[in-house]
Motif scaffolding. Structure first.
Motif, short mmCIF file in Angstrom:
data_model
loop_
_atom_site.label_atom_id
_atom_site.label_comp_id
_atom_site.label_asym_id
_atom_site.label_seq_id
_atom_site.Cartn_x
_atom_site.Cartn_y
_atom_site.Cartn_z
N CYS A 1 0.84 -1.20 0.00
CA CYS A 1 0.00 0.00 0.00
C CYS A 1 0.87 1.25 0.00
O CYS A 1 0.63 2.21 -0.74
N THR B 1 2.39 1.81 -3.34
CA THR B 1 1.47 2.38 -4.31
C THR B 1 1.44 3.91 -4.17
O THR B 1 1.40 4.64 -5.16
N PHE C 1 -10.24 -10.07 1.36
CA PHE C 1 -10.62 -9.04 0.40
C PHE C 1 -9.82 -7.75 0.58
O PHE C 1 -9.34 -7.15 -0.38
N THR C 2 -9.63 -7.34 1.83
CA THR C 2 -8.91 -6.08 2.08
C THR C 2 -7.53 -6.11 1.43
O THR C 2 -7.10 -5.14 0.79
N ARG D 1 -7.63 -6.33 -2.42
CA ARG D 1 -7.91 -5.03 -3.04
C ARG D 1 -6.63 -4.19 -3.13
O ARG D 1 -6.37 -3.54 -4.14
N LEU E 1 -5.04 -2.89 -6.59
CA LEU E 1 -4.81 -1.46 -6.81
C LEU E 1 -3.36 -1.22 -7.23
O LEU E 1 -3.08 -0.52 -8.20
N SER F 1 -2.83 -2.41 -10.71
CA SER F 1 -3.40 -1.57 -11.76
C SER F 1 -2.62 -0.28 -11.92
O SER F 1 -2.61 0.32 -13.00
N GLN F 2 -1.91 0.15 -10.88
CA GLN F 2 -1.12 1.37 -10.99
C GLN F 2 0.28 1.10 -11.58
O GLN F 2 0.85 1.96 -12.21
N TYR G 1 -17.66 -9.08 -4.87
CA TYR G 1 -16.67 -8.00 -4.73
C TYR G 1 -15.28 -8.46 -5.15
O TYR G 1 -14.50 -7.69 -5.70
N THR H 1 -11.91 -4.69 -12.27
CA THR H 1 -11.39 -3.32 -12.27
C THR H 1 -9.89 -3.32 -12.52
O THR H 1 -9.37 -2.56 -13.34
N TYR I 1 -24.22 -5.27 -11.19
CA TYR I 1 -22.94 -4.64 -10.85
C TYR I 1 -21.80 -5.30 -11.63
O TYR I 1 -20.91 -4.63 -12.18
#
Lengths: 1016, 146
Positions: free
Chosen positions: A60, A63, A88-89, A92, A96, A99-100, A126, A133, A161
């Protein structure tokens, strides 16, 4: 114990979470990079741990660092690890980061395929969502190929969704792996009718994008979209569909006809500006593509124009801008409908935003027709007057100059008047452009020459109206064109005599040199015309008067500092004198004089040269001589903002001139000076001193100098010379110290006048300095200390210091010292005013009256007096001749005596040390308003900071920024010219690149700087 | 280059610090930094009297300033300026609701949440969801999972 340590270290690890990192970075603004590199070291440690929570935290933070621009690609594998966490946390966080940071070249991506597939088919929506995503950002052709099927399945997921996400990502998949399009398309098409509006709009998005890339394949979907357009209420979807139709109509005109009605309905009904704008744009596009096929669409156009008018009238700048933009599209096909809104568009010329004004101007340009030309031009002229913003203003004038008028004679006539009117505006940078346009039109269009000449004559006659600040703003360039046109086509002049007179007015001498030169040359042409006219009428008296006028006025130009002007003026003056002689003998000369300027100048087409066939056997690409080796010229290039260095060839007089040549020139100059009544002749003894001096460079430009010897009774004889000389030198040393003191005192007085600089800056501000010199100096003469050796001088007019005040008033303080043994009284100080510089005299005094010096001088005493001068142009150094008259009283007699001197106003003395901040400085350089020039000094052997201090002290600059052996400096003239220097030094060579908004001022300041350094 | 609608979304403060950078096109890292700097230079010189659109390379930037933050979206020149302007405003309203009176520091300390908001509203270079209630509902759901 051991457990405690382990626990403690884990705590510490957890201590630095994202919040701490962010705070830490904010607290280390000074050494951010260093702080972050320690953070990255910590993160690397954290990533080595097995604990997934620690890893996720580390990823994190990475990122965040990645967002700030730091490279984190080394952690790609750790990111994959976090992505595959079951929580999940953490997942995610991993997605992220991926994807960055991931891109097609990231090799660990191929390891992710199975993980992503697992997530996509996860029962938790989710997990699926986050995987989709992430995938949208880093999908590669391989991933697209392997996962296309999975994503296609998700398009039918039970949750809208997920369906929505899957549909949108399908577009990315199509792009990366086009083969997937064919099998997936039927399902995508189904989604256009999905029960969920969100999924529907996603499908519209994707299909619209696909259609935009290849419209032909999607024509068959038009009825479906048509239905959607009339039923959907989602503005975003509507915009998309309308855009799509815009792309389809060129392929299928019938579609266009069908579209107009629903689109106009939308225009009427919608309140959303974005939708309205899209509709209007599409209607315009449709109508343009249909313009031949549909006769009855004027109503739609009217509607569009009406709606656009509402946009333009809106106070929102965005709407105004877009309204004008769309209006210009309509203009192309339906100019008439736009023209009726001229008033509105003219209003937009007053808008605060330059881009809106430019749009409006663009429209106006398109709207001009023969009928409304006059009106629009008149309005534009009004706007030019008050226009703000340089780009806009220039664009405005550019429009006036080059675009508006191009065809008929009538328009050209008007054009000339416009150009003449444009010249009345101050502050334009388009002087050159206007001038060249004037020349162009006058040369090419014979029919309007007479008119042009009359207008130009008027311009010349009223030149004084332009002269306010014209030096600075370049509008005087038009006088260049005016003078040339009047001269060349002088046969069209009504009253050549008057124009001739206007061209020879003394004020002309304040114009830039190249313009004066044209004036002089064309005065001669006019003279020829006048002669011819009068000789025909056998009116010899008038012709002779004209010759006399020239003979009287030309000497002004003969004195010009500009070589070109001087040369032409001397030539023509001699010619006129000769003609005058012939006239007195009643010889007819008009024919011969006219022959000098015979022949007409024909315009040459730009392509003319190309049309000349190349003679056989001529190879244009071959070198005539071998090219010089490139090694010498290429190595040192100045910074881009400054101009190229001046090559040495352009100023040969400063370089290799051998000794003989120097001697010859010196002799010639002396000869000339001796014959010239305007030179003050040196006394024989001072002449001798010069001959002893090392070279012609040492002819004095003196700080302190004397004038003609005075025959004062009781004066020491020359045999006492040596003794006296020694005494004098000692005295002078003392004097110099005194001078320093004086300067300091001056400085304090000045503090009030320009209080902009801080105290410290004041310390290096010298009092402005004006020198008195005895001789007109050759330009390359060097000042030297040992030239004020004349023993015969008893009265010394010492140092003159000028204080520059607001505007162009210059206060010169003169120190008078009596070096004789006699009492001096009734001193009168007088200066021969030049056009440019005038001594301010009390009211009621004549222009040639002297000023009384308000004190008397006993032997050996000195005192100071101040005189005010008003100076018009400060771009050139000035030398004023003056005399000091006084009565010498000795015991038995009193005589009236006179001392001649010269006041030297250097350009430097008009500069004021002004601090400038580097950003303002950079902006100034970027503005492009400044002309550049450069200077090279060889063999300067002093530390760089001394060099800078010297420039600061002698030339009133301040240092803006200094980096190693490179410094930028700034100063401002009393009339607000900016002068910027970039000083660089390497191996005893100093290069100065300079920029200034006034080229002649710049040149002169550089010359003065050069002199300063040649003294040391 | 493949075409997508939105090239990138940037949030910067007046000093040019990036608060969010979402890329919908592939750029290498150096290029990204260059783009960020260029956008900052182009946008910060403009003031209230200027339009919210500015041409940028072959694209255009639709931007809007909220307090000290610039929200910029880079799109095709042919795209609908007003729609994206509304899109930005919609996005900011969602942020404001989600963070309860959002300020710059919220975005700094919760940058990963801001990315989640972006992902809920924009996807693959398209505007994905415009309904504020739907987006907020999703966001709360996601938050409850942590």
């Amino acid at each position: 114990m051991a457990l405690k340590i382990v626990k403690g270290s884990i705590d510490r690890m957890f201590d630095k979470n994202l919040q701490d990192l962010v705070r830490g970075i904010r607290n280390h603004k000074e050494d951010e990079a260093k702080y972050i590199s320690t953070c990255i070291d910590e993160i690397k440690q954290e990533l080595k741990q097995d604990n997934i929570a620690v890893k996720a935290n580390a990823v994190c933070k990475l990122t965040y660092l990645q967002m700030l621009g730091y490279d984190v690609s080394w952690a790609a594998f750790n990111i994959v690890e976090v992505m595959s966490s079951s929580k999940f946390t953490y997942k995610r966080i991993g997605y992220l980061a991926a994807s960055q940071c991931f891109h097609e070249g990231t090799d660990v991506i191929m390891l992710t395929t199975n993980q992503i597939r697992k997530d996509l088919s996860s029962p938790n929506q989710y997990d699926t969502g986050v995987a989709l995503t992430g995938l949208s950002c880093f999908v590669t052709p391989d991933l697209a190929r392997d996962l296309a099927n999975d994503i296609m399945t998700l398009m039918s997921h039970t949750k809208p969704y997920i369906r929505k996400k899957a549909v949108l990502i399908m577009y990315k998949v199509f792009l990366k792996y086009p083969e997937s399009l064919r099998p997936a398309f039927p399902r995508l098409k189904e989604k256009l009718e999905d029960p969920d509006p969100g999924v529907q709009s996603a499908a519209v998005n994707v299909i619209c994008e696909l259609a935009r890339r290849n419209p032909k394949n999607y024509l068959s979907l038009a009825p479906l979209f048509f239905k959607l357009m009339t039923s959907s209420t989602n503005n975003w979807v509507l915009i998309k569909i309308i855009k799509l139709f815009g792309a389809l109509t060129p392929l299928e005109p019938r579609l266009g006809k069908k579209l107009i009605e629903p689109l106009t309905n939308l225009i009427h009904s919608t309140s959303a500006m974005s939708l309205l704008y899209e509709c209007v744009n599409t209607v315009i596009a449709v109508l343009i593509s249909l313009s031949s096929g549909m006769p009855n669409h004027s109503a739609s156009i009217q509607l569009c124009v009406q709606k656009l008018r509402i946009l333009i009238e809106d106070s929102d700048q965005n709407l105004k801008y877009l309204g004008l933009l769309a209006m210009s599209k309509i203009l192309k096909t339906h100019p008439k409908s736009v023209q009726s809104h001229k008033d509105l568009i003219l209003q937009c010329l007053d808008d605060k935003d330059e881009s809106i004004r430019l749009r409006a101007l663009d429209l106006l340009y398109g709207m001009v027709s023969k009928k409304n030309l006059m009106e629009i031009v008149k309005k534009l002229m009004l706007h030019v007057d008050k226009a703000e913003g340089t780009t806009y203003r220039d664009e405005l004038q550019h429009t006036c100059n080059t675009k508006l008028c191009n065809c008929s004679t009538l328009i050209l006539l008007r054009y000339i008047s416009i150009l003449v009117e444009l010249t009345r505006l101050e502050g334009t940078r388009h002087g050159h452009l206007i001038a060249s346009q004037m020349l162009d039109v006058a040369i090419r269009v014979k029919a309007i020459r007479a008119f042009a000449v009359a207008q130009m004559a008027m311009l010349l006659d009223n030149a004084h109206l332009l002269t306010g600040n014209m030096q600075r703003n370049g509008i005087c360039e038009v006088l260049y064109a005016a003078a040339w046109i009047c001269g060349e086509f002088s046969e069209h002049l009504e009253d050549p005599n008057q124009t001739l007179e206007a061209m020879l007015r003394p004020k002309v001498a304040t114009l830039p040199g190249h313009i004066q030169a044209v004036y002089v040359q064309n005065a001669a042409k006019l003279f020829a015309t006048v002669l011819r006219k009068h000789e025909g009428a056998t009116d010899s008296q008038a012709a002779q008067e004209t010759s006399q006028l020239l003979v009287e006025r030309l000497p002004l130009f003969v004195q010009s500092a500009n070589l070109e002007v001087q040369e032409r003026a001397s030539c023509i003056l001699q010619l006129v004198k000769y003609i005058q002689k012939l006239q007195q003998k009643d010889v007819e000369v008009a024919e011969e004089v006219s022959a000098l300027f015979a022949g007409e100048l024909n315009p040459v087409a730009p392509k003319a040269q190309k049309k000349v066939p190349v003679p056989e056997g001529l190879d244009l690409d071959a070198w005539i001589n071998e090219p010089p080796s490139e090694s010498e010229s290429e190595d040192e290039k100045p910074k881009a903002v400054f101009a190229k260095e001046e090559t040495k060839h352009s100023r040969p007089r400063h370089t290799e001139v051998d000794e003989k040549e120097l001697a010859r020139r010196r002799e010639a100059r002396k000869q000339e000076q001796a014959n010239n009544p305007f030179y003050i002749k040196s006394s024989p003894s001072s002449q001798k001193v010069y001959q002893d001096a090392p070279g012609v460079e040492h002819i004095p430009v003196v700080q302190i100098d004397l004038s003609v010897p005075l025959k004062v009774p009781g004066m020491p004889m020359s045999d006492q010379y040596l003794k006296l000389e020694e005494e004098r030198r000692q005295k002078e040393k003392a004097e110099k110290k005194k001078k320093e003191k004086k300067k300091k005192r001056e400085k304090h007085g000045k503090g009030k006048k320009h209080d902009s600089g801080p105290e410290s800056e004041e310390d290096i501000t010298p009092a402005h300095h004006v020198d008195i010199v005895t001789e007109e100096m050759p330009e390359n003469a060097l000042p030297s200390d040992d030239d004020d050796k004349d023993p015969n001088d008893p009265h010394k007019v010492y140092d003159i210091q000028g204080n520059l005040q607001d505007g162009s008033q210059v206060v010169v303080s003169v120190i008078f010292e009596n070096k004789s043994d006699s009492f001096l009284k009734s001193m009168e100080f007088n200066v021969l005013d030049s056009l440019n510089s005038k001594l301010q005299r009390p009211e009621g005094a004549g222009p040639h009256d002297g000023l009384v010096v308000p004190f008397q001088l006993p032997p050996g005493v000195s005192n100071e007096a101040r005189f005010i001068f008003s100076v018009q142009s400060i771009v050139m150094p000035q030398k004023l001749k003056g005399t000091l008259t006084f009565i010498v009283k000795s015991e038995d007699s009193s005589t009236h005596e006179k001392l001649d001197f010269k006041l030297h106003f250097t350009c430097t003395s008009y500069l004021i040390t002004t601090p400038c901040y580097s950003d303002a400085y950079a902006k100034l350089l970027e503005s492009g308003d400044l002309k550049s020039s450069s200077l090279r000094l060889e063999g300067v052997n002093m530390p760089f900071h001394h060099l800078l201090a010297r420039i600061c002290f002698h030339h009133h600059f301040s240092v803006v920024e200094r980096i190693d052996s490179c410094a930028s400096m700034y100063s401002r003239s009393i009339q607000g010219h900016h002068v910027c220097l970039l000083v660089k030094t390497a191996d005893q060579t100093v290069s100065i690149d300079a920029k200034c908004d006034e080229p002649s001022l710049l040149g002169n300041v550089l010359d003065e700087i050069k002199q300063t350094f040649s003294q040391c | 280059q493949v075409s997508v609608k939105i090239r990138f979304i940037l949030i910067q403060n007046r000093a040019g610090k990036t608060r969010l950078a979402k890329w919908y096109m592939q750029f290498d890292d150096d290029e990204k930094q260059k783009l960020i700097e260029e956008v900052h230079a182009v946008v910060t010189v403009r003031d209230a009297k200027h339009t919210n659109f500015v041409e940028f390379r072959n694209f255009k930037i639709i931007y809007r300033r909220y307090a000290g933050l610039y929200f910029c979206i880079c799109v095709d020149v042919t795209d609908n300026n007003l729609a994206y302007l509304e899109g930005i405003h919609n996005f900011v309203e969602v942020l404001n609701e989600y963070f309860h009176n959002v300020c710059e520091l919220d975005l700094v300390f919760n940058f990963y949440k801001v990315y989640t908001v972006v992902d809920e509203m924009f996807l693959a270079g398209e505007i994905r969801e415009t309904s504020q209630t739907k987006v907020l509902k999703q966001l709360l759901m996601l938050q409850s999972l942590e």
